[in-house]
Design a protein around this motif. Structure first.
Motif, mmCIF file in Angstrom:
data_model
loop_
_atom_site.group_PDB
_atom_site.id
_atom_site.type_symbol
_atom_site.label_atom_id
_atom_site.label_comp_id
_atom_site.label_asym_id
_atom_site.label_seq_id
_atom_site.Cartn_x
_atom_site.Cartn_y
_atom_site.Cartn_z
ATOM 1 N N ARG A 77 0.758 -1.265 -0.026
ATOM 2 C CA ARG A 77 -0.070 0.023 -0.034
ATOM 3 C C ARG A 77 0.976 1.069 0.013
ATOM 4 N NH1 ARG A 77 -2.753 -1.642 5.465
ATOM 5 N NH2 ARG A 77 -0.341 -1.809 5.759
ATOM 6 N N GLU A 78 0.573 2.259 -0.828
ATOM 7 C CA GLU A 78 1.352 3.421 -0.875
ATOM 8 C C GLU A 78 0.677 4.650 -0.261
ATOM 9 O OE1 GLU A 78 3.754 3.971 -4.492
ATOM 10 O OE2 GLU A 78 1.868 3.194 -5.579
ATOM 11 N N PHE A 79 1.621 5.532 0.119
ATOM 12 C CA PHE A 79 1.215 6.836 0.474
ATOM 13 C C PHE A 79 1.865 7.978 -0.347
ATOM 14 C CE2 PHE A 79 1.912 10.664 3.089
ATOM 15 C CZ PHE A 79 0.678 11.086 3.365
ATOM 16 N N TYR A 80 1.094 8.808 -0.778
ATOM 17 C CA TYR A 80 1.598 9.718 -1.749
ATOM 18 C C TYR A 80 1.848 10.984 -1.002
ATOM 19 C CZ TYR A 80 0.899 6.707 -5.780
ATOM 20 O OH TYR A 80 0.911 5.641 -6.440
ATOM 21 N N ALA A 81 3.242 11.209 -1.001
ATOM 22 C CA ALA A 81 3.854 12.466 -0.189
ATOM 23 C C ALA A 81 3.489 13.704 -0.970
ATOM 24 C CB ALA A 81 4.998 12.361 0.008
ATOM 25 N N ASP A 82 3.376 13.804 -2.363
ATOM 26 C CA ASP A 82 3.215 15.021 -3.120
ATOM 27 C C ASP A 82 1.962 14.873 -3.877
ATOM 28 O OD1 ASP A 82 3.950 12.793 -4.746
ATOM 29 O OD2 ASP A 82 5.625 13.638 -5.880
ATOM 30 N N ARG A 83 0.867 14.358 -3.429
ATOM 31 C CA ARG A 83 -0.448 14.213 -4.043
ATOM 32 C C ARG A 83 -1.507 14.697 -2.902
ATOM 33 N NH1 ARG A 83 2.550 14.514 -7.839
ATOM 34 N NH2 ARG A 83 2.453 13.438 -9.689
ATOM 35 N N ILE B 100 -8.436 12.028 7.606
ATOM 36 C CA ILE B 100 -8.878 10.551 7.360
ATOM 37 C C ILE B 100 -7.824 9.730 7.947
ATOM 38 C CG2 ILE B 100 -10.527 11.281 5.646
ATOM 39 C CD1 ILE B 100 -8.341 9.982 3.783
ATOM 40 N N ASP B 101 -8.169 8.431 8.422
ATOM 41 C CA ASP B 101 -7.186 7.469 8.630
ATOM 42 C C ASP B 101 -6.585 7.028 7.564
ATOM 43 O OD1 ASP B 101 -7.954 7.703 11.332
ATOM 44 O OD2 ASP B 101 -9.558 6.131 11.131
ATOM 45 N N ILE B 102 -5.168 6.749 7.728
ATOM 46 C CA ILE B 102 -4.501 6.203 6.269
ATOM 47 C C ILE B 102 -3.558 5.142 6.914
ATOM 48 C CG2 ILE B 102 -2.542 7.884 6.399
ATOM 49 C CD1 ILE B 102 -4.191 6.950 3.106
ATOM 50 N N ASP B 103 -3.328 4.259 6.055
ATOM 51 C CA ASP B 103 -2.243 3.155 6.380
ATOM 52 C C ASP B 103 -1.672 2.530 5.032
ATOM 53 O OD1 ASP B 103 -0.889 1.586 7.762
ATOM 54 O OD2 ASP B 103 -2.139 0.094 8.509
ATOM 55 N N PHE B 104 -0.396 2.287 5.296
ATOM 56 C CA PHE B 104 0.288 2.044 4.148
ATOM 57 C C PHE B 104 1.874 1.538 4.592
ATOM 58 C CE2 PHE B 104 1.028 5.983 6.227
ATOM 59 C CZ PHE B 104 2.542 6.362 6.181
ATOM 60 N N ASP B 105 2.415 0.865 3.268
ATOM 61 C CA ASP B 105 3.526 0.239 3.408
ATOM 62 C C ASP B 105 4.951 0.839 2.830
ATOM 63 O OD1 ASP B 105 2.344 -2.158 4.637
ATOM 64 O OD2 ASP B 105 1.602 -2.325 2.587
ATOM 65 N N SER B 106 4.648 1.862 1.940
ATOM 66 C CA SER B 106 5.722 2.549 1.327
ATOM 67 C C SER B 106 5.018 4.011 0.792
ATOM 68 C CB SER B 106 5.588 1.874 -0.048
ATOM 69 O OG SER B 106 6.616 2.202 -0.911
ATOM 70 N N VAL B 107 6.116 5.055 0.972
ATOM 71 C CA VAL B 107 5.864 6.482 0.737
ATOM 72 C C VAL B 107 6.303 6.747 -0.691
ATOM 73 C CG1 VAL B 107 6.330 8.618 1.515
ATOM 74 C CG2 VAL B 107 6.000 7.122 2.996
ATOM 75 N N CYS B 108 5.480 7.150 -1.649
ATOM 76 C CA CYS B 108 6.064 7.763 -2.872
ATOM 77 C C CYS B 108 6.016 9.064 -3.155
ATOM 78 C CB CYS B 108 5.005 7.195 -3.972
ATOM 79 S SG CYS B 108 5.305 7.695 -5.574
ATOM 80 N N ILE B 109 7.295 9.359 -3.873
ATOM 81 C CA ILE B 109 7.614 11.028 -4.240
ATOM 82 C C ILE B 109 7.944 10.768 -5.568
ATOM 83 C CG2 ILE B 109 9.051 12.851 -4.012
ATOM 84 C CD1 ILE B 109 9.399 12.259 -0.874
ATOM 85 N N GLU C 44 6.577 16.934 6.682
ATOM 86 C CA GLU C 44 5.497 16.997 7.938
ATOM 87 C C GLU C 44 4.363 15.954 7.540
ATOM 88 O OE1 GLU C 44 4.795 20.977 8.782
ATOM 89 O OE2 GLU C 44 6.870 21.289 9.633
ATOM 90 N N LYS C 45 3.918 16.001 6.377
ATOM 91 C CA LYS C 45 2.744 15.387 6.103
ATOM 92 C C LYS C 45 3.211 13.969 6.131
ATOM 93 C CE LYS C 45 -0.003 14.144 1.685
ATOM 94 N NZ LYS C 45 0.022 14.651 0.392
ATOM 95 N N VAL C 46 4.282 13.476 5.577
ATOM 96 C CA VAL C 46 4.727 11.948 5.751
ATOM 97 C C VAL C 46 4.877 11.478 7.014
ATOM 98 C CG1 VAL C 46 6.416 10.480 5.129
ATOM 99 C CG2 VAL C 46 5.711 12.021 3.434
ATOM 100 N N LEU C 47 5.606 12.543 8.104
ATOM 101 C CA LEU C 47 5.776 12.073 9.482
ATOM 102 C C LEU C 47 4.403 11.838 10.054
ATOM 103 C CD1 LEU C 47 8.713 14.213 10.754
ATOM 104 C CD2 LEU C 47 8.639 11.692 10.322
#
Length: 260
Positions: free
Chosen positions: A167-173, A216-225, A197-200
């Protein structure tokens, strides 16, 4: 939530011949990330760029992933193309196979697949396509990681069938209320400190602010930039430094991450 480790990924090799997308800083970004999504020729990339990028990833100890898109060089894979699920899966498999051979040539394995742009969003919405994609990957390599959003049909189908998904988290979106990224064709420069700060906050509190101003709640395994975001090198560097200061280790995605 307070994650102890997280994968950091970026899209790489997104040029064509002498042209490149973004700031052209792949060589500087590569040592800072743990997973590289390498363009496979349909939205960007060509055999020479693919070969160089695989070699660069190997030298940096970065996990190699195929980044297949719609057959759309002119639109950089950000335009939706109406096609049957089977035709789209065939296009995707063709691109994955090309990158797999370059990986084999350089003595490394293909770690993951991450659809690009409009194809990624199409998979997120279209369960029929996602199901065929996951079933095909099961036949090709049941251990191949599939990158997707948690709020996607792709994630649900992968969980059901047993294909390991990241699961991805998008730092720049930006995010909407449903936990999906807001798909845009162009993005302006971002503040590296605000992105970090958003990623942290997502890593520590499991929260993200939506475009409507809600949390909102969010869970993920990888951060994308994305490497084509203006100032991408500063965004990656600032985010990495913030994660390290917080004691969050940057490491490659684990096949078991989806079940944690």
């Amino acid at each position: 939530m307070n994650k102890q480790y997280v994968d950091l990924n970026s899209d790489m090799g997104e040029g064509f011949g002498p042209w490149h997308i973004g700031d052209g800083v792949d060589e500087q970004i590569m040592p800072l990330i743990s997973s590289a999504n390498i363009a496979t020729g349909f939205h960007a990339g060509d055999p020479n760029i693919m070969a160089r990028t695989v070699q660069l990833a190997r030298e940096s100890g970065v996990g190699i992933g195929a980044h297949p898109g719609f057959r759309d060089l002119v639109g950089f894979g950000r335009r939706h193309i109406a096609e049957t699920p089977q035709a789209l899966v065939n296009d995707l498999l063709y691109q994955v196979g090309a990158l797999r051979e370059f990986a084999r040539l350089h003595g490394v394995r293909l770690q993951h697949v991450k659809p690009h742009g409009a194809l990624y969003m199409h998979a997120a919405r279209d369960e029929t396509f996602s199901r065929l994609l996951v079933e095909t990957l099961q036949q090709v390599d049941p251990n191949l990681l599939l990158f997707c959003m948690e709020s996607s049909a792709t994630w649900r189908v992968a969980q059901e069938i047993g294909q390991p998904a990241i699961r991805e988290f998008y730092a720049d979106r930006d995010y909407d209320r449903n936990g999906s990224i807001v798909f845009i064709r162009r993005i302006g420069p971002l503040d590296p400190e605000q992105v970090a700060e958003k990623v942290l906050r997502a890593c520590v509190d499991g929260k993200v602010r939506t475009v409507d101003g809600d949390d909102i709640d969010i869970d993920f395994d990888s951060v994308c930039i994305h490497s084509d975001t203006p100032g991408a090198l500063q965004l990656v560097r600032g985010t990495r430094e913030a994660l390290v200061r917080e004691g969050i280790r940057i490491t490659g995605p684990l096949a078991t991450a989806a079940s944690l």
